[in-house]
Design a protein around this motif. Structure first.
Motif, mmCIF file in Angstrom:
data_model
loop_
_atom_site.group_PDB
_atom_site.id
_atom_site.type_symbol
_atom_site.label_atom_id
_atom_site.label_comp_id
_atom_site.label_asym_id
_atom_site.label_seq_id
_atom_site.Cartn_x
_atom_site.Cartn_y
_atom_site.Cartn_z
ATOM 1 N N ARG A 1 0.828 -1.210 0.000
ATOM 2 C CA ARG A 1 0.000 0.000 0.000
ATOM 3 C C ARG A 1 0.868 1.269 0.000
ATOM 4 O O ARG A 1 0.556 2.257 -0.661
ATOM 5 C CB ARG A 1 -0.922 -0.022 1.227
ATOM 6 C CG ARG A 1 -2.080 -1.009 1.093
ATOM 7 C CD ARG A 1 -3.129 -0.731 2.161
ATOM 8 N NE ARG A 1 -2.589 -0.933 3.492
ATOM 9 C CZ ARG A 1 -2.612 -2.108 4.135
ATOM 10 N NH1 ARG A 1 -3.134 -3.162 3.550
ATOM 11 N NH2 ARG A 1 -2.118 -2.213 5.359
ATOM 12 N N ALA A 2 1.976 1.218 0.734
ATOM 13 C CA ALA A 2 2.887 2.366 0.752
ATOM 14 C C ALA A 2 3.496 2.595 -0.631
ATOM 15 O O ALA A 2 3.656 3.733 -1.094
ATOM 16 C CB ALA A 2 3.976 2.162 1.795
ATOM 17 N N GLN B 1 0.906 4.042 -2.840
ATOM 18 C CA GLN B 1 0.733 5.463 -2.520
ATOM 19 C C GLN B 1 1.875 6.301 -3.080
ATOM 20 O O GLN B 1 1.672 7.393 -3.607
ATOM 21 C CB GLN B 1 0.637 5.634 -0.999
ATOM 22 C CG GLN B 1 0.425 7.057 -0.539
ATOM 23 C CD GLN B 1 -0.905 7.629 -1.000
ATOM 24 O OE1 GLN B 1 -1.871 6.863 -1.222
ATOM 25 N NE2 GLN B 1 -0.969 8.946 -1.160
ATOM 26 N N ARG C 1 1.429 6.660 -6.723
ATOM 27 C CA ARG C 1 0.401 7.664 -7.002
ATOM 28 C C ARG C 1 0.967 9.087 -6.846
ATOM 29 O O ARG C 1 0.709 9.980 -7.659
ATOM 30 C CB ARG C 1 -0.779 7.462 -6.061
ATOM 31 C CG ARG C 1 -1.623 6.235 -6.398
ATOM 32 C CD ARG C 1 -2.724 6.076 -5.363
ATOM 33 N NE ARG C 1 -3.566 4.926 -5.706
ATOM 34 C CZ ARG C 1 -4.540 4.461 -4.929
ATOM 35 N NH1 ARG C 1 -4.785 5.093 -3.766
ATOM 36 N NH2 ARG C 1 -5.265 3.424 -5.297
ATOM 37 N N GLU C 2 1.719 9.276 -5.759
ATOM 38 C CA GLU C 2 2.310 10.600 -5.539
ATOM 39 C C GLU C 2 3.293 10.957 -6.653
ATOM 40 O O GLU C 2 3.341 12.104 -7.117
ATOM 41 C CB GLU C 2 3.018 10.632 -4.190
ATOM 42 C CG GLU C 2 2.064 10.547 -3.011
ATOM 43 C CD GLU C 2 2.798 10.490 -1.694
ATOM 44 O OE1 GLU C 2 2.136 10.512 -0.653
ATOM 45 O OE2 GLU C 2 4.049 10.451 -1.720
ATOM 46 N N THR D 1 1.372 11.890 -9.606
ATOM 47 C CA THR D 1 0.812 13.234 -9.417
ATOM 48 C C THR D 1 1.872 14.312 -9.648
ATOM 49 O O THR D 1 1.630 15.354 -10.278
ATOM 50 C CB THR D 1 0.231 13.368 -8.012
ATOM 51 O OG1 THR D 1 -0.789 12.363 -7.835
ATOM 52 C CG2 THR D 1 -0.377 14.743 -7.803
#
Length: 494
Positions: free
Chosen positions: A11-12, A15, A18-19, A22
């Motif tokens: 999950r990290a 994330q 995703r960052e 972004t």
């Protein structure tokens, strides 16, 4: 626990991915935005270059119009350029300049028509000048203006043959008229000043040939009448300028006095004394009119308190030729003499230039033309203020009411004339109207030469609208050609 730990790490990682995605998206957006800004900047610069090009075109057109107007009509006041600083948007500047360019083309056509009229007038003037010179050589004209270099005053035109064949019929009629006028004034009392002045004017008009006053008896009666006019003028109040015009008219009439006759020369010299006594009274008035004097000076009653130093100031209206003389001796006539003087002419040579001379009607030691500086001319339609200062041989001439400012003519004499005290005033072939002829003991410390045209001398208040676009604003410097065109149109109407 191991499975939970791996899920947490997964999950990290998700994330983090995703960052990271972004951040990449943000970088792309920033790069895109920067590229858009660069494109907008390029577009703004391109628009500014277009505006600058059009502004330069309008400026060039305006300067051509002003230059053309100055060449076309020297009698019209040449209005200078008014530079307006304004913050205008690109579209506003473009529309203004486009309108100016269109108006410029129309104005150029009108000015070219005026140029054609000017050329026609110049041809007529040249023909008239040649005719006048021919009359001068024949003795039919008394005064002349010669070219662009010097003035000519003819005291004694050639005496024509007085044989019966050469005498014009008009001269015979005028002789009879003059005798009738002399009989009329003998019946008019001294208290009827208006009637006497009217008859004297008729006499002057009639004396246009030597034959008119060839009879010694008639001439003696006329001389007695002139002396009578002077006696009345000495006692009258309110008629000074009328008597001055009449007496100066007789004095300048070359057919009346024979300069080769010693007795008549003495009589004419006596007239000059009378005229100056009357002129001193006139020059001390706050408002006076000076008749055509053809370079013969009237001496002011006031003098410089300190020899060689002082300033005079006056308002004047007229078409041409203000003559000012600074001298150290007024015991003799100045016109056509080689006496050392400082003679200043403002609006001379048909109001085309101003000059400083060292002798009466002599060569100029300094001059400036109307085309070089439009302050060096008179205004026939209104009063203009002038000042002239003398500082131990240094002469400055300027416009306005502040000595030292608006200097348009100056000269320093390396060998100053000593003991300058007296000031003379004269004109040429047109009357001048003066206001507030005053003296000052002070002189400007140093000249402050500057060119101020007619438009800049007036206080012009302009409210300029400021137009701003959403993206950018531009600062443009444009020529206010619209105001110049309006002023030129008003001048053309005048």
């Amino acid at each position: 626990e191991l499975r939970l730990s791996r899920d947490k790490e997964r999950r990290a990682l998700i994330q983090f991915q995703r960052e990271l995605f972004t951040m990449d998206a943000q970088k792309e957006r920033i790069a895109t935005a920067q590229q858009i800004e660069r494109q907008k900047g390029s577009l703004d610069r391109a628009e500014k270059e277009v505006e600058a090009t059009r502004a330069r075109s309008a400026q060039y057109e305006t300067e051509n119009l002003v230059r053309l107007a100055a060449q076309i009509s020297p009698t019209l006041p040449v209005y200078g350029e008014t530079v307006v600083m304004a913050t205008l948007g690109a579209h506003a500047a473009t529309s203004v300049i486009t309108g100016q360019l269109a108006a410029s083309q129309q104005k150029k056509g009108a000015l070219l028509e005026l140029d054609a009229q000017r050329r026609a007038l110049e041809r007529d003037s040249e023909i008239a000048q040649l005719t006048f010179q021919q009359k001068l050589m024949k003795g039919e004209a008394q005064f002349a203006f010669s070219g662009n270099d010097s003035y000519v005053y003819v005291d004694k035109p050639g005496i024509p043959d007085l044989g019966d064949v050469s005498i014009p019929e008009q001269a015979r009629q005028n002789k009879q008229l003059l005798e009738g006028y002399l009989q009329n004034v003998a019946q008019i009392g001294d208290e009827s000043i208006d009637n006497l002045i009217s008859e004297a004017s008729n006499m002057l008009y009639a004396i246009d040939h030597y034959f008119v006053v060839s009879d010694a008896r008639v001439k003696r009666s006329l001389f007695n009448f002139i002396e009578r006019l002077n006696r009345i003028a000495e006692k009258s109040v309110g008629y000074e300028m009328s008597f001055f015009d009449i007496l100066f008219g007789f004095y300048n009439n070359s057919f009346l006095v024979n300069e080769d006759n010693a007795d008549e020369a003495v009589i004419k010299a006596r007239w000059f004394v009378w005229i100056n006594a009357l002129g001193r009274r006139i020059l001390q008035m706050p408002h006076f009119e000076l008749a055509p004097c053809f370079g013969e000076y009237i001496w002011h009653a006031s003098q410089f308190a300190r020899p060689g130093y002082g300033t005079i100031m006056f308002d004047v209206q007229g078409g041409n030729d203000v003559f000012i003389c600074f001298t150290n001796d007024i015991r003799h006539k100045i016109r056509n003499s080689d006496k050392d003087i400082y003679e200043i002419v403002i609006g001379g040579w048909n109001n085309e230039k101003s000059a400083i001379r060292l002798t009466s009607l002599g060569k100029s030691v300094a001059e400036v033309s109307f085309y070089e500086n439009n302050m060096a001319a008179l205004n026939p339609y209104g009063y203009e203020s002038f000042w002239i200062s003398l500082n131990n041989g240094e002469i400055m001439v300027g416009r306005g009411k502040v000595p030292g400012q608006n200097v348009f003519l100056s000269w320093k004499d390396p060998y100053p004339i000593q003991n300058i005290r007296y000031i003379g005033l004269s004109s040429w072939n047109a009357p001048l109207v003066f206001n507030n002829f005053t003296f000052y003991d002070q002189v400007p410390i140093q000249p402050v030469p500057q060119h101020i045209d007619r438009a800049s001398r007036e206080v012009v208040k302009m409210n300029v609208g400021v137009a701003r676009s959403e993206r950018s604003s531009a600062v443009a410097v444009i020529r206010d050609e619209v105001a110049i065109e309006n002023e030129l149109e008003e001048a053309a109407l005048i």
